[in-house]
Design a protein around this motif. Structure first.
Motif, PDB file in Angstrom:
ATOM      1  N   PHE A 121       0.854  -1.192   0.000  1.00 18.36           N
ATOM      2  CA  PHE A 121       0.000   0.000   0.000  1.00 18.36           C
ATOM      3  C   PHE A 121       0.888   1.238   0.000  1.00 18.36           C
ATOM      4  O   PHE A 121       1.620   1.482   0.947  1.00 18.36           O
ATOM      5  CB  PHE A 121      -0.904   0.000   1.246  1.00 18.36           C
ATOM      6  CG  PHE A 121      -2.093   0.925   1.132  1.00 18.36           C
ATOM      7  CD1 PHE A 121      -1.926   2.295   1.010  1.00 18.36           C
ATOM      8  CD2 PHE A 121      -3.380   0.418   1.156  1.00 18.36           C
ATOM      9  CE1 PHE A 121      -3.022   3.152   0.895  1.00 18.36           C
ATOM     10  CE2 PHE A 121      -4.492   1.259   1.071  1.00 18.36           C
ATOM     11  CZ  PHE A 121      -4.308   2.628   0.923  1.00 18.36           C
ATOM     12  N   GLY A 155      -3.287   5.098  -2.045  1.00 21.77           N
ATOM     13  CA  GLY A 155      -4.321   5.945  -1.484  1.00 21.77           C
ATOM     14  C   GLY A 155      -3.737   7.238  -0.942  1.00 21.77           C
ATOM     15  O   GLY A 155      -2.519   7.403  -0.870  1.00 21.77           O
ATOM     16  N   LEU A 172      -8.850   5.602  -1.584  1.00 24.00           N
ATOM     17  CA  LEU A 172      -8.123   4.802  -2.570  1.00 24.00           C
ATOM     18  C   LEU A 172      -8.090   5.516  -3.905  1.00 24.00           C
ATOM     19  O   LEU A 172      -9.060   6.193  -4.288  1.00 24.00           O
ATOM     20  CB  LEU A 172      -8.786   3.431  -2.733  1.00 24.00           C
ATOM     21  CG  LEU A 172      -8.778   2.511  -1.508  1.00 24.00           C
ATOM     22  CD1 LEU A 172      -9.549   1.240  -1.814  1.00 24.00           C
ATOM     23  CD2 LEU A 172      -7.353   2.182  -1.083  1.00 24.00           C
TER      24      LEU A 172
END
Length: 211
Positions: free
Chosen positions: A111, A199, A210
Motif C-alpha cells: 500500500f 491511497g 483509494l
C-alpha cells in the motif's frame, strides 16, 4: 470494536487474500474515523511476536507525524511492515524491503500512502534546493511534471489543486515504478499473490481515499 489479544500467526496469514487485507484496512480506517478503534493487549502481543512475525501488508508512507500508519488503519503489533520516507517514493532499499515483506515474510498487500498537505510534495512543486533534500525531492519531480500537464494556474505550492494532483500522481507513479523495478513483486501481483494499491490520507478528516 474488539480487544485484540492474539497476534497474526502463519496459519492466519496464509488464509488471507490481498483483497481481504485491503478490506481490513478500509474497515480499520472507518473505525479510526469513528473513534471506535480496537483495543489491544500489547504485552500479550509482544510476547507472541518475540520469536517471529507474519504481517499482512507493507505500507510505504511519508515520514509526516500526522500520518501514524498503524493507527489510521487500526492495526497493532505484528500486523504491518511500514517503510517511511519524506514523499513516500520508492528506492532500492525500499523495494528490497517490499520484496522481503511479500516474498519472504508472506505479506499480501503493498500500500503506497500519500497524504494531504505533504510538505515534501510542496517543496518539490517549488523546486526547493537544500542539502540532501535536493536529491531526495528529485524523486518527486516526475509527479510534478505530470501535474504540470494536467492542472492549470500556477505550478507551485500556492496552487492547492496543483499540489493535490501532484500528491496523487506521486502515488500512482510510485506504484508504476514498483512494478517496473521489481520483477518479483510484478510477478507476485500477476499471480494474484499480492495486490499493489495506493491511497491518499486526508489529515483534515482522517480518511484514506483509494486512488
Amino acid at each position: 470494536m474488539s480487544h485484540i489479544i492474539k497476534a497474526i500467526t502463519k496459519e492466519v496469514q496464509d488464509k488471507l487474500t490481498p483483497m481481504l487485507v485491503l478490506e481490513d484496512f478500509i474497515e480499520g480506517n472507518s473505525r479510526f474515523i469513528a473513534n471506535k478503534a480496537n483495543t489491544a493487549d500489547h504485552k500479550a502481543l509482544i510476547t507472541q511476536t518475540t520469536t517471529g512475525q507474519h504481517p499482512k501488508a507493507i505500507v510505504l508512507s511519508c515520514i509526516d507525524s500526522r500520518v501514524p500508519v498503524e493507527l489510521i488503519f487500526d492495526q497493532t503489533i505484528g500486523d504491518v511492515f511500514v517503510a517511511r520516507v519524506a514523499g513516500n517514493f520508492e528506492n532500492t532499499d525500499i523495494l528490497g524491503s517490499m520484496e522481503y515483506s511479500c516474498k519472504v515474510a508472506g505479506s499480501k498487500l503493498v500500500f503506497v500512502l500519500g497524504h494531504e498537505s505533504c510538505g515534501a510534495v510542496k517543496a518539490a512543486c517549488d523546486h526547493v534546493e537544500l542539502g540532501n533534500i535536493t536529491a531526495m525531492l528529485d524523486n518527486i519531480q516526475p509527479a510534478v511534471k505530470k501535474s504540470e500537464g494536467e492542472v492549470s494556474g500556477e505550478h507551485n505550492s500556492s496552487n492547492r489543486g496543483f499540489v493535490d494532483k501532484t500528491i496523487e500522481n506521486n502515488v500512482l507513479l510510485t506504484i508504476e515504478r514498483i512494478r517496473e523495478k521489481s520483477p518479483i513483486l510484478k510477478e507476485m501481483e500477476a499471480m494474484k499473490e499480492i495486490k499493489i494499491v495506493g491511497g491518499v490520507y486526508h489529515i483534515s478528516s482522517g480518511k484514506v481515499t483509494l486512488i
